[in-house]
Structures are given as C-alpha cells and as structure tokens.
Design a protein around this motif. Structure first.
Motif, PDB file in Angstrom:
ATOM      1  N   LEU A 174      18.471 -13.515 -11.926  1.00 30.28           N
ATOM      2  CA  LEU A 174      19.750 -12.803 -11.960  1.00 30.28           C
ATOM      3  C   LEU A 174      19.436 -11.340 -12.241  1.00 30.28           C
ATOM      4  O   LEU A 174      18.847 -11.029 -13.262  1.00 30.28           O
ATOM      5  N   ASN A 215      17.155 -11.172 -15.374  1.00 31.97           N
ATOM      6  CA  ASN A 215      17.222 -12.292 -16.311  1.00 31.97           C
ATOM      7  C   ASN A 215      16.660 -13.544 -15.664  1.00 31.97           C
ATOM      8  O   ASN A 215      16.872 -13.800 -14.478  1.00 31.97           O
ATOM      9  N   LEU A 246      15.827 -17.888 -16.963  1.00 26.53           N
ATOM     10  CA  LEU A 246      16.054 -18.870 -18.024  1.00 26.53           C
ATOM     11  C   LEU A 246      14.760 -19.637 -18.257  1.00 26.53           C
ATOM     12  O   LEU A 246      14.244 -20.312 -17.377  1.00 26.53           O
ATOM     13  N   TYR A 267      17.191 -17.298 -22.555  1.00 28.97           N
ATOM     14  CA  TYR A 267      17.256 -16.292 -21.516  1.00 28.97           C
ATOM     15  C   TYR A 267      16.281 -15.166 -21.866  1.00 28.97           C
ATOM     16  O   TYR A 267      16.289 -14.641 -22.985  1.00 28.97           O
ATOM     17  N   LYS A 303      23.978 -19.800  -7.334  1.00 27.37           N
ATOM     18  CA  LYS A 303      25.327 -19.442  -7.789  1.00 27.37           C
ATOM     19  C   LYS A 303      25.490 -19.672  -9.279  1.00 27.37           C
ATOM     20  O   LYS A 303      26.212 -18.956  -9.958  1.00 27.37           O
ATOM     21  N   LEU A 304      24.882 -20.716  -9.807  1.00 25.38           N
ATOM     22  CA  LEU A 304      24.834 -20.975 -11.237  1.00 25.38           C
ATOM     23  C   LEU A 304      23.468 -21.574 -11.532  1.00 25.38           C
ATOM     24  O   LEU A 304      22.746 -21.941 -10.611  1.00 25.38           O
ATOM     25  N   VAL A 305      23.095 -21.658 -12.770  1.00 26.04           N
ATOM     26  CA  VAL A 305      21.737 -22.080 -13.101  1.00 26.04           C
ATOM     27  C   VAL A 305      21.491 -23.520 -12.635  1.00 26.04           C
ATOM     28  O   VAL A 305      22.235 -24.415 -13.009  1.00 26.04           O
ATOM     29  N   PRO A 306      20.461 -23.749 -11.833  1.00 26.61           N
ATOM     30  CA  PRO A 306      20.147 -25.115 -11.402  1.00 26.61           C
ATOM     31  C   PRO A 306      19.456 -25.901 -12.493  1.00 26.61           C
ATOM     32  O   PRO A 306      19.036 -25.348 -13.513  1.00 26.61           O
ATOM     33  N   ALA A 307      19.300 -27.183 -12.258  1.00 29.24           N
ATOM     34  CA  ALA A 307      18.801 -28.074 -13.301  1.00 29.24           C
ATOM     35  C   ALA A 307      17.288 -28.219 -13.306  1.00 29.24           C
ATOM     36  O   ALA A 307      16.721 -28.716 -14.275  1.00 29.24           O
ATOM     37  N   ASN A 308      16.614 -27.831 -12.232  1.00 27.83           N
ATOM     38  CA  ASN A 308      15.173 -28.073 -12.165  1.00 27.83           C
ATOM     39  C   ASN A 308      14.412 -27.123 -13.069  1.00 27.83           C
ATOM     40  O   ASN A 308      14.764 -25.953 -13.233  1.00 27.83           O
ATOM     41  N   TYR A 313      13.676 -22.307 -15.261  1.00 30.91           N
ATOM     42  CA  TYR A 313      14.692 -23.064 -14.526  1.00 30.91           C
ATOM     43  C   TYR A 313      14.814 -22.489 -13.117  1.00 30.91           C
ATOM     44  O   TYR A 313      14.726 -21.273 -12.910  1.00 30.91           O
ATOM     45  N   GLN A 316      22.300 -12.880  -7.715  1.00 29.05           N
ATOM     46  CA  GLN A 316      21.530 -14.027  -8.196  1.00 29.05           C
ATOM     47  C   GLN A 316      21.159 -14.897  -7.019  1.00 29.05           C
ATOM     48  O   GLN A 316      21.859 -14.921  -6.011  1.00 29.05           O
ATOM     49  N   TYR A 320      15.346 -19.361 -11.024  1.00 34.22           N
ATOM     50  CA  TYR A 320      16.642 -18.695 -11.046  1.00 34.22           C
ATOM     51  C   TYR A 320      16.438 -17.262 -11.515  1.00 34.22           C
ATOM     52  O   TYR A 320      15.875 -17.017 -12.574  1.00 34.22           O
TER      53      TYR A 320
END
Lengths: 184, 181
Positions: free
Chosen positions: B178, B42, B44, B93, B11-16, B128, B8, B176
C-alpha cells in the motif's frame, strides 16, 4: 485513464473470503476504495450467514463518504434488514439507498457501523484475512480505520484526526471489512 | 492525470502469508492507475518462530521495465525490531517513509524489488499477500514477477528479467503493498 460506466462494483472479489460478526455496537469503521468508473447507486447488498431456529432479524447500515483535505463527508447512505428462520442460511441483505446518486469515478470511503440488538448467530462476508490484531499503524493519509467517537448514526462529516488508522492498538483491532456489492 | 491519495495491489489485505528469505531479491508487479506522490509505503508483517528479539531491515526499490531490463528509480526502507511475543502482536504494519528521491509516480505498471536483511534472533519473517498456486510452467506474456537466483546485499540498479527465476511460490508471491501520497 478514460472512465467507463460500470454496472456492478464490489469492494473486493467474493471468492477468497471469510466470515466475521458485525462490528461492535455504536462503532463505525471505514475503508478507502477506488471506483474506476461511474455507477448508479441503486442497489447495494451485503451477504449474511445466520443460524437460527426461530425468526431472527438483523439490519445493516452502510455509509458512502468522500474525502476532501482532512475531512470525510457523508455523500449517501443505505440500510436494510432481513428476517430469517432457518437453521443455516446465507443470504443477501439488500439495502435501500437514502438518495439517488451517480457515483463518480475516484476514491471513496465505505463505512459500516454496528448496532445493538438483533439475535441469532450471524456473521457477514468479509475479506479473507483472519481477524488479526495488527500492531503498527498504517502510515500516510487515512485509508482504513475506525471512528474514535461512539456513534448511533453516520456523521455528516468526520475529521480524519478523529479516526484511528488500522493497526492502532488503542482499539482491539481487526483487519476485516464487509463485502459490499453495488449495482446499477 | 489526477493525483490519487493511495494505491494498493490488493483491494484489502489478503489472507496468505509467505516467509521472506533474507538477502533474496524479489520483484513484484504493481499497477498505478493515476499519478501518485511516492511518500509512504506499508506492508503487513507476520513474525513467527522464537521469542528472540530481532532487528530487520526491509529495502523496497521502485523499478521501471524497459524491454526486458528492470531499472531502479527510487527506494525506500525501514528498520524495526520484532519478536518477543510478550510485548507485541505477531502481526504488524511496517510503514516506510523517506524515499531516496522525490517522485510523482506516473500511471502504468511498475515493479517493486524487495530485500530483507536481519540481525540477531531467529524469528521467521513473513509478509501477507497473494500467491498464484505454483504453476509448473512459465507465463509467456509480460514479466509478472520473479526473484534473483543469487543472494544480494543490495538492491540492483538494474537487472535483466531473463536472469530471474519466474516459477515457484517464492517467485510468484506478491506481498500486499500500500503506497500513499
């Protein structure tokens, strides 16, 4: 790629972040993470924000899992608590590891679980995305999600078939995970 | 080289969240740390605007960069129906399978070309991701992303990075992504 020796590892950068309450009691969630080098599993911490006018205490529980085929196996765990009496405080909670371990480079799954009790208004530093509920399961092998079984501890092993992937609306689902800091 | 289960770009889904314009081709970098079988992708999605039902198709192309030319090596797409908040959450997703070719992606820096097409409805389609805060000048190092200046109904087989717009939020946005084996 050659593997280095790390002194610190965080599951995401602690700059663009958010705050969220601890997950529900007896709920266990996991997220896969890549650790690019070896690191001694000595010090583990999370960051808590609490607002309390009398002494309050809260505990955090962390599990480290490896994935082999379709089974996640518990490799280690850590827990800690913090008592605080402060109208508004942000603090590290230092967790005590259950066993000495030199974490090898590769993919690991970080687990956290909710517990009952505690008091005061508290939340934990989490990744930046707001607490959304996303439809549509993350496709492919298990990467992030929640254990379908209510649990009061970290199971020694979890079949990935017993996990709901992030985006599964059978759990009213958020995409936030706590910030975890590991240092040698 | 070991095989990794997933990769990915955050590291985890960002907020933007950023709106994706239909028929605009975006190119975003993606570092692969070790070899991975390219089976699933994948992203989001966030859907805004009216409640009208809309069909969307996302095409993702996997590109390698040689010199200043991006060349496609694989592609993957998904079609879905979005909108109508009465039945769906705004966030979803999208999971893509069925790559155009079997591929074990080797370690290194790759690029994804991204194209959205829509039909029916007027929903606002966003992904996202992360965004650099719109520098006014061009990054002088390796190609770090950009977008085509002309609309296209297909992902190009190849494109020169010199033909891409590499400034502005549109060009610098990185959704993002993945991918998993």
């Amino acid at each position: 790629m050659a593997s280095a020796r790390l002194n610190i590892f965080e599951n995401f950068p602690a700059d663009n972040v958010n705050w969220a309450p601890r997950i529900a009691s007896n709920t266990l969630q996991l997220h896969g993470i890549y650790i690019p080098g070896s690191i001694s599993f000595n010090n583990v911490a999370v960051i808590q924000s609490i607002s309390a006018t009398t002494t309050k205490s809260d505990s955090f529980y962390f599990g480290l899992y490896s994935l082999n085929g379709a089974t996640l196996s518990l490799a280690n765990s850590a827990s800690g608590s913090l008592s605080i009496n402060n109208a508004s405080a942000i603090s590290f909670i230092t967790l005590v590891t259950s066993a000495t371990q030199d974490i090898t480079p590769g993919y690991w799954w970080f687990a956290d679980r909710g517990v009952g009790g505690g008091a005061g208004t508290r939340s934990y530093l989490v990744n930046s995305i707001a607490g959304i509920v996303a439809d549509g399961v993350i496709g492919g092998p298990f990467i992030r999600g929640r254990y379908t079984v209510s649990t009061t501890g970290f199971p020694a092993s979890i079949a990935t078939s017993d996990l709901n992937a992030e985006g599964d609306t059978s759990f009213s689902y958020f995409t936030q995970y706590p910030y975890i800091l590991i240092s040698a | 080289m070991p095989q990794i289960p997933f990769a990915q770009n955050c590291k985890l889904v960002p907020a933007n969240v950023r709106v994706i314009s239909a028929n605009t081709i975006y190119f975003v970098p993606f570092n692969i740390e070790d070899s991975i079988s390219f089976n699933t992708l994948n992203v989001l999605l966030s859907v805004g605007g009216t409640n009208s039902q809309q069909s969307i198709t996302f095409n993702f192309g996997l590109y390698s960069l040689t010199g200043s030319t991006l060349s496609i090596t694989n592609s993957i797409s998904v079609t879905d129906s979005v909108g109508s908040f009465l039945n769906q959450n705004p966030e979803k997703y999208l999971s893509f399978t069925a790559t155009s070719a079997t591929q074990n992606i080797t370690p290194g820096t790759w690029y994804f070309g991204i194209r959205l097409s829509t039909s029916g409805g007027t929903s606002r389609i966003s992904l996202y991701g992360g965004v650099i805060n719109n520098p006014g000048n061009v990054f002088q190092g390796s190609f770090i992303g950009g977008r085509m200046t002309v609309s296209s109904s297909v992902l190009p087989a190849s494109v020169a990075t010199s033909d891409l717009d590499v400034t502005g939020l549109d060009a610098m946005f990185v959704p993002y992504i993945l991918i998993s084996a």
